[in-house]
Scaffold this motif. Structure first.
Motif, PDB file in Angstrom:
ATOM      1  N   SER A 121       0.367  -1.215  -0.230  1.00 41.22           N
ATOM      2  CA  SER A 121      -0.013  -0.498   0.222  1.00 41.22           C
ATOM      3  C   SER A 121       1.280   1.092  -0.172  1.00 41.22           C
ATOM      4  O   SER A 121      -0.087   2.094  -0.496  1.00 41.22           O
ATOM      5  CB  SER A 121      -0.824  -0.368   1.097  1.00 41.22           C
ATOM      6  OG  SER A 121       0.258   0.101   2.604  1.00 41.22           O
ATOM      7  N   ASP A 122       2.018   1.316   0.594  1.00 47.99           N
ATOM      8  CA  ASP A 122       3.039   2.277  -0.511  1.00 47.99           C
ATOM      9  C   ASP A 122       3.908   2.239  -0.796  1.00 47.99           C
ATOM     10  O   ASP A 122       4.794   2.758  -1.713  1.00 47.99           O
ATOM     11  CB  ASP A 122       3.716   2.323   1.212  1.00 47.99           C
ATOM     12  CG  ASP A 122       3.173   2.244   2.875  1.00 47.99           C
ATOM     13  OD1 ASP A 122       1.710   3.069   2.415  1.00 47.99           O
ATOM     14  OD2 ASP A 122       3.681   1.928   3.773  1.00 47.99           O
ATOM     15  N   ALA A 123       3.713   1.824  -1.621  1.00 48.73           N
ATOM     16  CA  ALA A 123       4.254   1.988  -2.680  1.00 48.73           C
ATOM     17  C   ALA A 123       4.438   2.507  -4.186  1.00 48.73           C
ATOM     18  O   ALA A 123       3.023   3.112  -4.291  1.00 48.73           O
ATOM     19  CB  ALA A 123       4.616  -0.126  -2.997  1.00 48.73           C
ATOM     20  N   ASP A 124       5.274   2.783  -4.682  1.00 52.65           N
ATOM     21  CA  ASP A 124       4.568   3.622  -5.800  1.00 52.65           C
ATOM     22  C   ASP A 124       4.650   2.065  -7.621  1.00 52.65           C
ATOM     23  O   ASP A 124       4.777   1.094  -6.869  1.00 52.65           O
ATOM     24  CB  ASP A 124       6.143   3.972  -6.811  1.00 52.65           C
ATOM     25  CG  ASP A 124       6.828   4.943  -5.695  1.00 52.65           C
ATOM     26  OD1 ASP A 124       6.236   5.875  -5.143  1.00 52.65           O
ATOM     27  OD2 ASP A 124       8.389   5.741  -6.577  1.00 52.65           O
ATOM     28  N   TYR A 125       3.664   2.868  -7.873  1.00 58.24           N
ATOM     29  CA  TYR A 125       2.896   2.036  -8.810  1.00 58.24           C
ATOM     30  C   TYR A 125       2.820   2.722 -10.013  1.00 58.24           C
ATOM     31  O   TYR A 125       2.082   3.273 -10.107  1.00 58.24           O
ATOM     32  CB  TYR A 125       1.596   1.462  -8.175  1.00 58.24           C
ATOM     33  CG  TYR A 125       0.228   2.278  -8.153  1.00 58.24           C
ATOM     34  CD1 TYR A 125      -0.890   2.542  -8.762  1.00 58.24           C
ATOM     35  CD2 TYR A 125       0.214   3.138  -6.598  1.00 58.24           C
ATOM     36  CE1 TYR A 125      -1.664   3.539  -8.634  1.00 58.24           C
ATOM     37  CE2 TYR A 125      -0.607   4.061  -6.410  1.00 58.24           C
ATOM     38  CZ  TYR A 125      -1.174   4.112  -7.625  1.00 58.24           C
ATOM     39  OH  TYR A 125      -2.368   5.211  -7.181  1.00 58.24           O
ATOM     40  N   TYR A 126       2.614   1.821 -11.019  1.00 61.25           N
ATOM     41  CA  TYR A 126       2.083   2.186 -12.096  1.00 61.25           C
ATOM     42  C   TYR A 126       0.424   1.433 -13.010  1.00 61.25           C
ATOM     43  O   TYR A 126       0.786   0.220 -12.744  1.00 61.25           O
ATOM     44  CB  TYR A 126       3.311   2.181 -13.221  1.00 61.25           C
ATOM     45  CG  TYR A 126       4.508   2.514 -12.880  1.00 61.25           C
ATOM     46  CD1 TYR A 126       4.297   4.484 -13.551  1.00 61.25           C
ATOM     47  CD2 TYR A 126       5.039   1.596 -12.484  1.00 61.25           C
ATOM     48  CE1 TYR A 126       5.607   4.854 -12.815  1.00 61.25           C
ATOM     49  CE2 TYR A 126       6.532   3.036 -11.531  1.00 61.25           C
ATOM     50  CZ  TYR A 126       6.783   3.912 -11.999  1.00 61.25           C
ATOM     51  OH  TYR A 126       8.232   4.752 -11.600  1.00 61.25           O
ATOM     52  N   ASP A 127      -0.353   1.949 -12.984  1.00 65.06           N
ATOM     53  CA  ASP A 127      -1.230   1.171 -13.610  1.00 65.06           C
ATOM     54  C   ASP A 127      -1.412   1.174 -15.242  1.00 65.06           C
ATOM     55  O   ASP A 127      -0.771   2.478 -15.935  1.00 65.06           O
ATOM     56  CB  ASP A 127      -2.747   1.660 -13.472  1.00 65.06           C
ATOM     57  CG  ASP A 127      -2.695   1.953 -11.806  1.00 65.06           C
ATOM     58  OD1 ASP A 127      -3.245   0.698 -11.123  1.00 65.06           O
ATOM     59  OD2 ASP A 127      -3.038   2.713 -11.150  1.00 65.06           O
ATOM     60  N   ARG A 128      -1.538  -0.033 -16.054  1.00 62.28           N
ATOM     61  CA  ARG A 128      -1.972   0.031 -16.957  1.00 62.28           C
ATOM     62  C   ARG A 128      -2.875  -0.893 -17.742  1.00 62.28           C
ATOM     63  O   ARG A 128      -3.719  -1.632 -17.481  1.00 62.28           O
ATOM     64  CB  ARG A 128      -0.585  -1.227 -17.905  1.00 62.28           C
ATOM     65  CG  ARG A 128       0.827   0.001 -17.891  1.00 62.28           C
ATOM     66  CD  ARG A 128       2.171  -0.939 -17.621  1.00 62.28           C
ATOM     67  NE  ARG A 128       2.286  -1.543 -18.183  1.00 62.28           N
ATOM     68  CZ  ARG A 128       3.065  -2.315 -18.752  1.00 62.28           C
ATOM     69  NH1 ARG A 128       4.305  -2.745 -18.024  1.00 62.28           N
ATOM     70  NH2 ARG A 128       3.614  -3.327 -19.875  1.00 62.28           N
ATOM     71  N   ASP A 129      -3.103  -0.623 -19.208  1.00 60.66           N
ATOM     72  CA  ASP A 129      -4.348  -0.917 -19.340  1.00 60.66           C
ATOM     73  C   ASP A 129      -4.023  -1.505 -20.754  1.00 60.66           C
ATOM     74  O   ASP A 129      -3.149  -1.054 -21.911  1.00 60.66           O
ATOM     75  CB  ASP A 129      -5.756  -0.162 -20.085  1.00 60.66           C
ATOM     76  CG  ASP A 129      -6.208   0.458 -18.593  1.00 60.66           C
ATOM     77  OD1 ASP A 129      -6.211  -0.102 -18.124  1.00 60.66           O
ATOM     78  OD2 ASP A 129      -7.111   1.229 -18.277  1.00 60.66           O
ATOM     79  N   MET A 148      -3.718  -3.454 -15.983  1.00 62.04           N
ATOM     80  CA  MET A 148      -2.798  -4.065 -14.698  1.00 62.04           C
ATOM     81  C   MET A 148      -1.888  -3.219 -13.747  1.00 62.04           C
ATOM     82  O   MET A 148      -2.307  -2.273 -14.376  1.00 62.04           O
ATOM     83  CB  MET A 148      -1.485  -4.738 -15.423  1.00 62.04           C
ATOM     84  CG  MET A 148       0.135  -5.102 -14.749  1.00 62.04           C
ATOM     85  SD  MET A 148       1.558  -5.749 -16.460  1.00 62.04           S
ATOM     86  CE  MET A 148       2.776  -6.510 -15.193  1.00 62.04           C
ATOM     87  N   ARG A 149      -2.284  -3.634 -12.174  1.00 64.14           N
ATOM     88  CA  ARG A 149      -1.316  -2.583 -11.796  1.00 64.14           C
ATOM     89  C   ARG A 149      -0.181  -2.995 -11.071  1.00 64.14           C
ATOM     90  O   ARG A 149       0.007  -4.703 -10.717  1.00 64.14           O
ATOM     91  CB  ARG A 149      -1.795  -2.083 -10.399  1.00 64.14           C
ATOM     92  CG  ARG A 149      -1.035  -1.851  -9.576  1.00 64.14           C
ATOM     93  CD  ARG A 149      -1.696  -1.287  -8.231  1.00 64.14           C
ATOM     94  NE  ARG A 149      -2.259   0.169  -9.122  1.00 64.14           N
ATOM     95  CZ  ARG A 149      -3.166   1.179  -7.674  1.00 64.14           C
ATOM     96  NH1 ARG A 149      -3.547   0.489  -6.559  1.00 64.14           N
ATOM     97  NH2 ARG A 149      -4.075   2.263  -8.515  1.00 64.14           N
ATOM     98  N   VAL A 150       1.326  -2.431 -11.581  1.00 63.57           N
ATOM     99  CA  VAL A 150       3.039  -2.785 -11.446  1.00 63.57           C
ATOM    100  C   VAL A 150       3.195  -1.579 -10.232  1.00 63.57           C
ATOM    101  O   VAL A 150       3.220  -0.843 -10.288  1.00 63.57           O
ATOM    102  CB  VAL A 150       3.630  -2.593 -12.327  1.00 63.57           C
ATOM    103  CG1 VAL A 150       4.854  -2.911 -11.766  1.00 63.57           C
ATOM    104  CG2 VAL A 150       3.369  -2.718 -13.499  1.00 63.57           C
ATOM    105  N   SER A 151       3.270  -2.834  -8.182  1.00 62.86           N
ATOM    106  CA  SER A 151       3.990  -2.393  -7.511  1.00 62.86           C
ATOM    107  C   SER A 151       5.175  -2.059  -7.777  1.00 62.86           C
ATOM    108  O   SER A 151       5.736  -3.663  -7.421  1.00 62.86           O
ATOM    109  CB  SER A 151       2.680  -2.482  -6.321  1.00 62.86           C
ATOM    110  OG  SER A 151       1.034  -1.959  -6.300  1.00 62.86           O
TER     111      SER A 151
END
Length: 148
Positions: A9-17, A24-27
C-alpha cells in the motif's frame, strides 16, 4: 544497499490497460535504486484476461512467484498454467508471454534492476502513442523489451 521494509500500500505503482480495457497494476516494492541496481522486485495484480504479448530481453532475467489466481505462461514453445505456489524462471533471450486466466497476483524479480523505468515510460505514453507501433517499439527497445 540498506535494510528496508515496505508494504504494497506504500509502494509506487504504475497502472496499465491493454487491448480490451483489461488492467494491470505494477507496484514497485524494491527499485533498482534501493538494491544498488542488482534487481527490481514488483508486486503485480491483473484483471482476468490481461495479456502481456510475446517478447524477450537480451540483458535481463525474470523470476515470477504466483500468489493468487491462474496465469498462463508461454515460454518458448511450451505453455504452463501457473497457480499459487508456482515459480517461473525466464532466463534472458527466452521468448515469453502471459495471460491472466483469472484475476491474479504475482511477485516478480527482474535481474539486473531497472524494470521500473520501463513501467514508468510505458505508463507515461499517451494512448495515441501506444497505438503507434513505431513509437511504442522505440520505448520498448530502450528498455530491453524485444517483441516477437
Amino acid at each position: 544497499m540498506e535494510p528496508k521494509t515496505i508494504h504494497v500500500s506504500d509502494a509506487d505503482y504504475y497502472d496499465r490497460d491493454n487491448d480490451g480495457g483489461k488492467h494491470m497494476r505494477v507496484s514497485i516494492m524494491l527499485s533498482a535504486d534501493a538494491t544498488d541496481g542488482q534487481w527490481t522486485f514488483t508486486h503485480d495484480t491483473f484483471d482476468e484476461g490481461y495479456i502481456v504479448k510475446a517478447h524477450y530481453h537480451k540483458l535481463h532475467d525474470e523470476f515470477f512467484s504466483i500468489i493468487e489466481g491462474e496465469i498462463e505462461f508461454t515460454l518458448g514453445d511450451s505453455t504452463y498454467i501457473a497457480k499459487p505456489g508456482s515459480v517461473i524462471l525466464v532466463p534472458k533471450s527466452t521468448i515469453h508471454a502471459l495471460r491472466a486466466l483469472t484475476p491474479a497476483r504475482h511477485n516478480m524479480f527482474y535481474f539486473p534492476g531497472g524494470y521500473e523505468y520501463a513501467a514508468a515510460r510505458l505508463t507515461q505514453l499517451a494512448s495515441e502513442d501506444r497505438e503507434d507501433e513505431e513509437k511504442l517499439k522505440q520505448v520498448l527497445l530502450k528498455n530491453d523489451v524485444y517483441r516477437v
